[in-house]
Design a protein around this motif. Structure first.
Motif, mmCIF file in Angstrom:
data_model
loop_
_atom_site.group_PDB
_atom_site.id
_atom_site.type_symbol
_atom_site.label_atom_id
_atom_site.label_comp_id
_atom_site.label_asym_id
_atom_site.label_seq_id
_atom_site.Cartn_x
_atom_site.Cartn_y
_atom_site.Cartn_z
ATOM 1 N N PHE A 347 -9.666 17.069 50.668
ATOM 2 C CA PHE A 347 -10.218 15.936 51.412
ATOM 3 C C PHE A 347 -9.191 14.813 51.514
ATOM 4 O O PHE A 347 -8.961 14.246 52.590
ATOM 5 N N ALA A 348 -8.561 14.491 50.390
ATOM 6 C CA ALA A 348 -7.536 13.438 50.406
ATOM 7 C C ALA A 348 -6.339 13.837 51.254
ATOM 8 O O ALA A 348 -5.757 12.999 51.956
ATOM 9 N N SER A 349 -5.981 15.108 51.203
ATOM 10 C CA SER A 349 -4.857 15.581 52.016
ATOM 11 C C SER A 349 -5.151 15.399 53.503
ATOM 12 O O SER A 349 -4.273 14.999 54.280
ATOM 13 N N GLU A 350 -6.387 15.690 53.920
ATOM 14 C CA GLU A 350 -6.779 15.477 55.307
ATOM 15 C C GLU A 350 -6.723 14.001 55.670
ATOM 16 O O GLU A 350 -6.281 13.628 56.764
ATOM 17 N N ALA A 351 -7.171 13.157 54.755
ATOM 18 C CA ALA A 351 -7.210 11.717 55.030
ATOM 19 C C ALA A 351 -5.819 11.134 55.203
ATOM 20 O O ALA A 351 -5.596 10.272 56.060
ATOM 21 N N PHE A 352 -4.867 11.597 54.399
ATOM 22 C CA PHE A 352 -3.527 11.012 54.415
ATOM 23 C C PHE A 352 -2.501 11.830 55.188
ATOM 24 O O PHE A 352 -1.371 11.379 55.386
ATOM 25 N N GLY A 353 -2.889 13.020 55.604
ATOM 26 C CA GLY A 353 -1.953 13.829 56.361
ATOM 27 C C GLY A 353 -0.785 14.341 55.549
ATOM 28 O O GLY A 353 0.296 14.601 56.090
ATOM 29 N N VAL A 354 -0.996 14.475 54.244
ATOM 30 C CA VAL A 354 0.051 14.997 53.360
ATOM 31 C C VAL A 354 -0.630 15.754 52.232
ATOM 32 O O VAL A 354 -1.714 15.368 51.781
ATOM 33 N N ASP A 355 -0.023 16.832 51.794
ATOM 34 C CA ASP A 355 -0.584 17.648 50.720
ATOM 35 C C ASP A 355 -0.528 16.880 49.403
ATOM 36 O O ASP A 355 0.550 16.495 48.951
#
Length: 435
Positions: A347-355
């Protein structure tokens, strides 16, 4: 600053894996991973001697504004139901917040989160007496501690139309700010559209929230069916289920967080799943408020864990989720909750566009070092059971976010924040007595 982490035991949550591998960190990311990496010039070497390194924890639903509630005086009378818990406790606390106490709530809460190994927070803020600029105050505090976060303001009708409108504008202002700063380095903050719950929002307010979501291509962060009062309100006033009502107003998308979701009907759950929302489970808070147990087995794969403001210790939250699930008769093992923690990373990766969940080359250097002395071997096959019965936030020794060391050997440059937060809490409690 560039670092070479020598001899760590690197842990991956999904799929579970444990291996010895050096990590090279530069420009906020993991740029190399492998055995026996050679030191580069101007690179600090940190010898971890086998200590465990894993992606930093993500808290998918919290309320930093509740940090100063710990140990506060009892309400005027004992709440008889969930609505009275809100009216006698939380709605008095959030209305008592001012610029100073918003800041110290966020500062102390973010520090607690960092010490527990959380590197990213999805915060749901409310401060009806100080709405405009409140999210920037929260951001400033989190930034000083050194974490990343997704922020929003709880839109609600409970203070009337002028307050409702200021809440909408606060979300718009922060979403605009994050859009302008998205290309900056580092970009550690994102925004969502915040909303309290269906039962404190009329149709006009939901329509306005949905419009803001479309304007900024943002998700909605909202409490959904935490208590039956939310369900009953939607049925009695609108003839709809809670999620059905959100869907009618086009307020659902794949970036949306439905927090709690305890009393959703099967029909509402199907609507939510079809929209691709994230269900945020908060077991400790639900047990504390005695609102029931979420039907997590029906949520599918898009379930994440939050704390609902009871700190941001995701090790503890996952352990409670596991034991509560066992107590409820679920057959799911500890590995299920390891996957949910990995969902928080997704979810956080989607939000920030980074793994933020793999520590592979190209991933964000958001990581924690655990000094976990296990009496038994730790492998990918048994990692989940170490999370259930052994590993805890007490093992967190160091924390890095976006390649910057936030906590080193259990020390943070701002270790004196708690003295100031204690002073602020006394001021907050005094204001609450007047409400």
């Amino acid at each position: 600053m560039s670092y070479l982490l020598k001899s760590p035991t690197v842990v991956t949550l999904e799929p579970p894996a444990v291996e010895r591998a050096d990590l090279r960190i530069a420009a906020g990311k993991v740029i190399e991973r492998g055995p026996e990496l050679e030191q580069h010039e101007d690179e600090e070497v940190i010898d971890l001697d086998g200590k465990f390194v894993l992606p930093g924890m993500v808290c998918a639903h919290t309320h930093l504004y509740s940090t100063l509630a710990r140990g506060m005086p009892a309400p005027p009378r004992a709440p008889a139901n969930f609505r009275e818990i809100l009216e006698l406790i939380w709605w008095r606390l959030d209305r008592a917040l001012d610029e100073e106490t918003i800041y110290w709530s966020a500062m102390a809460g973010a520090m607690d989160a960092a010490r527990a190994g959380a590197t990213c927070l999805f915060d749901h803020h409310a401060s009806p007496s100080h709405i405009s600029g409140s999210l920037q105050i929260v951001r400033e505090a989190i930034e000083e501690v050194g974490l990343r976060a997704v922020l929003c303001y709880e839109v609600t009708d409970r203070g009337g139309t002028p307050e409702r409108n200021r809440g909408l504008e606060e979300n718009r202002a922060f979403l605009s700010w994050t859009a302008r700063s998205a290309s900056s380095s580092p970009a550690l903050f994102r925004g969502m559209v915040g909303a309290h719950a269906s039962f404190t929002l009329d149709d006009e307010s939901l329509t306005a929230c949905a419009s803001l979501m479309r304007e900024f291509d943002a998700g909605l962060h909202v409490h959904a069916a935490e208590d039956m009062c939310d369900v009953e309100d939607a049925r009695e006033k609108y003839g709809l289920g809670v999620v059905e009502r959100l869907a009618k107003h086009d307020a659902l998308n794949a970036q949306t967080i439905l927090a709690h979701a305890i009393h959703l009907s099967d029909e509402d759950i199907e609507i939510a799943r079809a929209a691709g929302v994230w269900f945020a489970h908060n077991p400790r808070s639900n047990m504390n408020n005695r609102v029931g147990y979420a039907p997590i087995a029906k949520f599918g794969e898009r379930i994440v864990l939050g704390t609902d403001g009871i700190g941001a210790d995701m090790f503890e939250e996952a352990r409670f989720a596991f034991f509560k699930g066992r107590d409820a008769g679920l057959v799911a093992g500890a590995d299920s909750w390891l996957r949910v923690l990995a969902n928080n990373h997704r979810f956080a990766s989607e939000a920030f566009g980074v793994d933020v969940g793999s520590l592979s080359p190209g991933a964000a250097a958001d990581l924690i070092v655990l000094d976990y002395q296990s009496p038994t071997p730790l492998t990918g096959d048994n990692l989940a059971w170490h999370f259930a019965f052994g590993i805890s936030s007490a093992s967190v020794e160091s924390v890095m976010v976006n390649g910057r060391i936030v906590i080193r050997d259990r020390l943070h440059p701002l270790d004196d924040v708690y003295g100031e937060s204690r002073k602020a809490s006394e001021k907050l409690w005094a204001k609450m007595r007047e409400l």
